[in-house]
Motif scaffolding. Structure first.
Motif, PDB file in Angstrom:
ATOM      1  N   TYR A 112       0.861  -1.186   0.000  1.00 51.90           N
ATOM      2  CA  TYR A 112       0.000   0.000   0.000  1.00 51.90           C
ATOM      3  C   TYR A 112       0.894   1.232   0.000  1.00 51.90           C
ATOM      4  CZ  TYR A 112      -4.091   2.868   0.532  1.00 51.90           C
ATOM      5  OH  TYR A 112      -5.094   3.783   0.281  1.00 51.90           O
ATOM      6  N   ILE A 113       0.566   2.200  -0.867  1.00 48.99           N
ATOM      7  CA  ILE A 113       1.358   3.417  -1.011  1.00 48.99           C
ATOM      8  C   ILE A 113       0.589   4.620  -0.484  1.00 48.99           C
ATOM      9  CG2 ILE A 113       2.502   4.983  -2.638  1.00 48.99           C
ATOM     10  CD1 ILE A 113       3.898   2.298  -2.436  1.00 48.99           C
ATOM     11  N   ILE A 114       1.218   5.322   0.460  1.00 48.82           N
ATOM     12  CA  ILE A 114       0.692   6.590   0.981  1.00 48.82           C
ATOM     13  C   ILE A 114       1.586   7.716   0.467  1.00 48.82           C
ATOM     14  CG2 ILE A 114       0.250   7.973   3.054  1.00 48.82           C
ATOM     15  CD1 ILE A 114      -0.109   5.312   4.579  1.00 48.82           C
ATOM     16  N   TYR A 127      -2.615   6.188  -7.880  1.00 47.05           N
ATOM     17  CA  TYR A 127      -1.732   5.095  -7.455  1.00 47.05           C
ATOM     18  C   TYR A 127      -1.280   5.214  -6.000  1.00 47.05           C
ATOM     19  CZ  TYR A 127      -1.795   4.904 -12.481  1.00 47.05           C
ATOM     20  OH  TYR A 127      -2.231   4.872 -13.782  1.00 47.05           O
ATOM     21  N   SER A 128      -1.936   6.095  -5.236  1.00 45.68           N
ATOM     22  CA  SER A 128      -1.570   6.260  -3.830  1.00 45.68           C
ATOM     23  C   SER A 128      -2.703   6.960  -3.089  1.00 45.68           C
ATOM     24  CB  SER A 128      -0.285   7.096  -3.701  1.00 45.68           C
ATOM     25  OG  SER A 128      -0.505   8.414  -4.198  1.00 45.68           O
ATOM     26  N   TRP A 129      -2.613   6.927  -1.772  1.00 46.21           N
ATOM     27  CA  TRP A 129      -3.542   7.678  -0.923  1.00 46.21           C
ATOM     28  C   TRP A 129      -2.832   8.944  -0.488  1.00 46.21           C
ATOM     29  CZ3 TRP A 129      -5.040   5.939   4.732  1.00 46.21           C
ATOM     30  CH2 TRP A 129      -5.945   6.870   5.273  1.00 46.21           C
ATOM     31  N   GLY A 236      -4.391   3.081  -3.604  1.00 44.85           N
ATOM     32  CA  GLY A 236      -3.050   2.887  -3.060  1.00 44.85           C
ATOM     33  C   GLY A 236      -2.659   1.434  -2.893  1.00 44.85           C
TER      34      GLY A 236
END
Length: 244
Positions: A112-114, A127-129, A236
């Motif tokens: 998961y990408i933040i 593609y992210s939060w 994300g």
């Protein structure tokens, strides 16, 4: 009949998840139609993970039965030739007749990408939060140990989920930051519906100081969804690996 296993990568932005839906475009539907066109058959494509709308996959696995004589090493080229640019078959191989992409799986890994800065990134928005407030990476990392091991993760599954057995074993979990990007990875023998996204949402609550790391233990033991954080948005999330 041959049983073919595919490894698939896709950008989930334009799709309503993996699984077939009557009135929405899905990844499973697009790939099935591509295979049907190449093999001149109506195949049943079985996916290992039912990713949600907007979720991406770097390593989705699917299988289908076919009578086609196309050599397995040429199948990815053939299928990719009729797929859109946001879906790619990375590899194909013949597997035993009893192989089932979902039920044969022994574990999965997600990322998961933040994106953590004041303003959103127009490039990474799908593609992210985007989290605009400052996060304490140290506190978030101190929370990870409570998730590792075998637990009843009822507090981290979507409300209304029909799954009765909520016990899962988390074997690996990590959190890293590189400039504005926080990368979370988790590996387990299986995941409940929205489990990864709820864990991430809870970790963000830890990062902003809403809850303390030690409280994660109490949340898990409570088995109460209302005790955990909100469900992080889908864009994300990445399916990273399936283990067999």
């Amino acid at each position: 009949m041959r049983n073919i296993m595919l490894v698939i990568e896709y950008d989930g932005t334009n799709y309503h998840g993996w699984q077939y839906q009557k009135n929405a475009l899905t990844v499973q539907e697009i790939i099935t139609k591509a295979i049907n066109k190449i093999t001149s058959e109506n195949v049943n494509l079985i996916g290992s993970s039912r990713t949600d709308s907007g979720v991406h996959a770097l390593y989705q696995v699917a299988n289908f039965k076919t009578k086609t004589k196309i050599p397995v090493e040429k199948l990815p080229y053939a299928i990719n030739s009729v797929l859109p640019d946001d879906i790619v078959v990375k590899s194909a191989k013949d597997v035993e007749d009893n192989f089932h992409s979902r039920y044969s799986a022994k574990g999965k890994r997600y990322r998961y990408i933040i994106f953590n800065r004041k303003f959103e990134s127009p490039i990474l928005r799908n593609y992210s939060w985007h989290v605009s407030y400052k996060l304490s990476l140290e506190k978030m990392k101190n929370s990870l140990c409570y998730f590792k091991g075998t637990h009843d993760f009822s507090a981290f599954k979507a409300s209304g989920s029909p799954v009765k057995d909520s016990i899962r074993t988390v074997t690996e979990i990590s959190l890293e930051k590189d400039e504005d990007i926080i990368k979370f990875e988790i590996e387990a023998d299986g995941f409940l519906y929205n489990m990864v996204r709820i864990i991430v949402g809870t970790l963000v609550d830890v990062g902003i100081g809403k809850i303390e790391p030690i409280e994660i233990k109490n949340i898990i033991e409570s088995k109460n969804r209302n005790m955990a954080g909100k469900t992080a948005p889908p864009q994300g999330l990445y399916l990273l690996k399936i283990y067999y």
